[in-house]
Design an enzyme around this catalytic site. Sequence first.
Site, mmCIF file in Angstrom:
data_model
loop_
_atom_site.group_PDB
_atom_site.id
_atom_site.type_symbol
_atom_site.label_atom_id
_atom_site.label_comp_id
_atom_site.label_asym_id
_atom_site.label_seq_id
_atom_site.Cartn_x
_atom_site.Cartn_y
_atom_site.Cartn_z
ATOM 1 N N ALA A 73 0.740 -1.004 -0.117
ATOM 2 C CA ALA A 73 0.113 -0.030 0.008
ATOM 3 C C ALA A 73 0.776 1.398 0.094
ATOM 4 C CB ALA A 73 -1.078 -0.037 1.294
ATOM 5 N N CYS A 74 0.381 2.274 -0.791
ATOM 6 C CA CYS A 74 0.930 3.710 -0.732
ATOM 7 C C CYS A 74 -0.108 4.462 -0.643
ATOM 8 C CB CYS A 74 1.448 3.949 -1.999
ATOM 9 S SG CYS A 74 0.838 3.766 -3.384
ATOM 10 N N PRO A 75 -0.125 5.878 -0.548
ATOM 11 C CA PRO A 75 -1.377 6.652 -0.421
ATOM 12 C C PRO A 75 -2.425 6.254 -1.385
ATOM 13 C CG PRO A 75 0.545 7.958 -0.257
ATOM 14 C CD PRO A 75 1.116 6.628 -0.703
ATOM 15 N N LEU A 101 -3.717 3.487 1.087
ATOM 16 C CA LEU A 101 -3.634 3.872 2.539
ATOM 17 C C LEU A 101 -4.564 4.857 2.936
ATOM 18 C CD1 LEU A 101 0.110 3.738 3.389
ATOM 19 C CD2 LEU A 101 -1.611 2.240 4.044
#
Length: 118
Positions: A73-75, A101
């Site tokens: 996960a990233c933003p 995220l």
Amino acid sequence: MDVTKVIPSEMKKMRIEIDEFIDLYNRGEAELVDIRVPYETDVWQVNFGLKIPANELPQRLDELPKEKLIVVACPKSDRSNMARTYLVEQGFNVKYLMGGLLGLMDRLKGGKAKDLKL
């Protein structure tokens, strides 16, 4: 992975919905891997899962549990899908988190934070 064989109907196998992730995480079957860079994690924290910046994945593969689904996960999801592709090529069972995220934090805000078992 041969990207010429990626078709839209196969995309669902590459990603995981937030509620499905929460369920698998709570059962001990999935691990979150936050692939953001340090200056991003310095600004706002996710207090569970592994923190391994995407550029450090090649040197830190031994920290990833082989027996669990890895959820990167990233933003949002752009970097996560690139990291997912790399980890699949390394033999891991990996999906990226739909909504990233930011979506996960929105889902867990307020009293709903209790839905995640830490």
